[in-house]
Design a protein around this motif. Structure first.
Motif, PDB file in Angstrom:
ATOM      1  N   VAL A  35       0.833  -1.210   0.000  1.00 45.46           N
ATOM      2  CA  VAL A  35       0.000   0.000   0.000  1.00 45.46           C
ATOM      3  C   VAL A  35       0.862   1.252   0.000  1.00 45.46           C
ATOM      4  N   ASP A  36       1.925   1.274   0.801  1.00 43.34           N
ATOM      5  CA  ASP A  36       2.789   2.467   0.873  1.00 43.34           C
ATOM      6  C   ASP A  36       3.480   2.733  -0.458  1.00 43.34           C
ATOM      7  N   VAL A  37       3.970   1.672  -1.100  1.00 43.38           N
ATOM      8  CA  VAL A  37       4.629   1.863  -2.396  1.00 43.38           C
ATOM      9  C   VAL A  37       3.626   2.365  -3.432  1.00 43.38           C
ATOM     10  N   LEU A  38       2.415   1.816  -3.428  1.00 43.84           N
ATOM     11  CA  LEU A  38       1.397   2.245  -4.385  1.00 43.84           C
ATOM     12  C   LEU A  38       1.034   3.713  -4.174  1.00 43.84           C
ATOM     13  N   ILE A  39       0.838   4.116  -2.920  1.00 43.14           N
ATOM     14  CA  ILE A  39       0.504   5.522  -2.642  1.00 43.14           C
ATOM     15  C   ILE A  39       1.658   6.434  -3.032  1.00 43.14           C
ATOM     16  N   ALA A  43       1.288   9.425  -5.772  1.00 45.92           N
ATOM     17  CA  ALA A  43       1.629  10.810  -5.444  1.00 45.92           C
ATOM     18  C   ALA A  43       2.730  11.337  -6.357  1.00 45.92           C
ATOM     19  N   ALA A  44       3.719  10.495  -6.665  1.00 43.37           N
ATOM     20  CA  ALA A  44       4.792  10.924  -7.569  1.00 43.37           C
ATOM     21  C   ALA A  44       4.251  11.183  -8.975  1.00 43.37           C
ATOM     22  N   GLY A  45       3.356  10.306  -9.446  1.00 44.61           N
ATOM     23  CA  GLY A  45       2.774  10.523 -10.769  1.00 44.61           C
ATOM     24  C   GLY A  45       1.968  11.807 -10.829  1.00 44.61           C
ATOM     25  N   PHE A  46       1.188  12.083  -9.771  1.00 45.73           N
ATOM     26  CA  PHE A  46       0.424  13.326  -9.717  1.00 45.73           C
ATOM     27  C   PHE A  46       1.365  14.525  -9.715  1.00 45.73           C
ATOM     28  N   GLY A  47       2.474  14.398  -8.976  1.00 42.63           N
ATOM     29  CA  GLY A  47       3.440  15.505  -8.939  1.00 42.63           C
ATOM     30  C   GLY A  47       4.111  15.737 -10.276  1.00 42.63           C
ATOM     31  N   LEU A  48       4.430  14.669 -11.000  1.00 47.21           N
ATOM     32  CA  LEU A  48       5.047  14.835 -12.324  1.00 47.21           C
ATOM     33  C   LEU A  48       4.105  15.550 -13.281  1.00 47.21           C
ATOM     34  N   GLY A  70       8.582  18.546  -4.516  1.00 48.26           N
ATOM     35  CA  GLY A  70       7.635  17.450  -4.759  1.00 48.26           C
ATOM     36  C   GLY A  70       8.215  16.101  -4.389  1.00 48.26           C
ATOM     37  N   ALA A  71       9.515  15.891  -4.716  1.00 46.16           N
ATOM     38  CA  ALA A  71      10.158  14.628  -4.350  1.00 46.16           C
ATOM     39  C   ALA A  71      10.237  14.480  -2.836  1.00 46.16           C
ATOM     40  N   LEU A  72      10.582  15.557  -2.132  1.00 46.12           N
ATOM     41  CA  LEU A  72      10.636  15.496  -0.667  1.00 46.12           C
ATOM     42  C   LEU A  72       9.245  15.246  -0.072  1.00 46.12           C
ATOM     43  N   ALA A  73       8.220  15.843  -0.678  1.00 39.78           N
ATOM     44  CA  ALA A  73       6.855  15.623  -0.185  1.00 39.78           C
ATOM     45  C   ALA A  73       6.452  14.163  -0.353  1.00 39.78           C
TER      46      ALA A  73
END
Length: 403
Positions: A35-39, A43-48, A70-73
């Motif tokens: 679950v953590d990896v998926l989230i 989030a990374a895809g949304f940030g990109l 964004g990466a730090l978030a």
């Protein structure tokens, strides 16, 4: 009872964490890692996507800053299980200034909605909505108007919070159903244990009465010898034989009663005779007189040769089975089968076909058969009950019969 205890079923401790939770948390399971990896990836895809949109009208330095923040978030999401409120609050402020952190903010808001009480959800949601409105003015998008930007931001924020609360409600429902099932199972085990205890006490009372009856006979014959010391030798020998047999049977009954408790404070005479296999015919006649159709099929030549304890057990099994047939299958013909011989054991079977038409429901505790199983087990035998192959119901028991 305190307020926390009274509402514990609404907010289970492992679903909603108390203030300051995080210390001493269990290690992540495989499901937690998944679950953590998926989230994190979402989030990374949304940030990109946000970085790609801002690169159209922002400078390279600002885009680089968005990428770093964004990466730090997204990396901060790995701390959301340990400190969900703090992570969500920081990301809500960061998301208002850096659009690339908006995806991580939504994920953190979702975690708060799943794990925290409503008071924390409320102020984090308000902070996130304020950030969704503020980012339109801090980092305006020329391609979308202010109204559309505010609407999209608020809708996504509310959807994340609502989804998290829905997941929490489902978990609470599953937990409540699990606790209810466990409680029902525990109550059923308690009722079964109570039925077994009552069966043991009933057996102990019967054995006590039988033992008292035998000792009374022994005392009567011993008193006769004391009163007539000049009796003929044949009469003395006969009385001595009766005393010897009574003492032997009393010892056998005493061995059976060992380990079985007698209910304290129970009233009852110790000289009343107990039913045996020889009185099974009287039980069948009594059932027939009550309007039942009962057929007794026995291959035993001498029912009196069956040990008294075994005969009492057979009698009680037949009595309970006939009672159940009268309640749940009225009007059917009940068959009582007796088979066995010394050395092979004694088998008793009581069966009845399925009743015709609708039978009025008669409530029952279901503990009678449990008590019979306990009684048969204490006698060294076994008891089976259930639906017969051709329909109806059958109770079958096997009891040892020493050679």
């Amino acid at each position: 009872m305190t307020r926390t205890v009274r509402h514990r079923w609404l907010l289970p401790s492992h679903l909603v964490e108390p203030d300051g939770a995080g210390a001493g948390r269990p290690r992540r399971t495989v499901r937690d890692w998944t679950v953590d990896v998926l989230i994190f990836l979402l989030a990374a895809g949304f940030g990109l996507l946000a970085v790609d949109a801002s690169a159209r009208y922002d400078g390279e330095a600002l885009v680089l800053t968005d990428q770093i923040v964004g990466a730090l978030a997204c990396c901060a999401l790995w701390l959301r299980r340990r400190a969900p409120v703090a992570v969500a609050a920081v990301l809500a402020v960061t998301g208002a200034l850096v659009p690339a952190a908006a995806g991580a903010m939504l994920a953190a808001l979702f975690s708060v909605a799943v794990r925290r009480p409503f008071r924390d959800i409320a102020w984090i949601l308000a902070l996130a909505l304020a950030g969704a409105v503020g980012t339109v003015f801090v980092r305006p998008d020329p391609e979308t108007g202010a109204v559309l930007g505010i609407t999209l931001g608020c809708v996504l924020t509310l959807l994340a919070a609502a989804w998290g609360m829905l997941v929490r409600a489902r978990r609470q429902l599953v937990e409540a159903l699990r606790e209810r099932a466990e409680r029902a199972e525990a109550e059923a085990e308690l009722r079964a244990a109570q039925a077994q205890r009552l069966a043991r006490e009933a057996i102990a009372r019967e054995m006590h009465d039988v033992l008292a009856h035998r000792l009374t006979l022994l005392s009567v014959h011993a008193g006769a010898l004391e009163f007539r010391p000049d009796a003929p030798p044949a009469q003395i020998a006969r009385a001595a034989g009766v005393i010897r047999d009574s003492a032997h049977e009393a010892l056998q009954d005493l061995r059976e009663i060992i380990g079985v408790l007698r209910a304290p404070g129970d009233e009852g005479g110790g000289d009343r005779p107990q039913p045996t296999l020889a009185t099974l015919g009287a039980l069948v006649d009594e059932s027939r007189a009550a309007g039942m159709r009962v057929r007794l099929d026995s291959t035993l030549d001498d029912p009196g040769a069956v040990p008294a304890a075994t005969g009492r057990t057979v009698y009680r099994i037949a009595q309970e089975a006939l009672t159940n047939a009268r309640k749940h299958a009225p009007g059917t013909e009940v068959t009582v089968l007796l088979r066995g011989r010394p050395g092979d054991g004694l088998t008793v079977e009581v069966r009845n076909p399925a009743p015709d038409g609708e039978v009025p429901h008669v409530p029952g505790s279901g503990q009678g058969l449990i008590g019979l199983s306990e009684r048969a087990a204490l006698a060294g035998g076994r008891l089976d009950h259930g639906t017969a192959p051709g329909g109806g119901f059958a109770v079958t028991a096997w009891l040892p019969w020493p050679p």
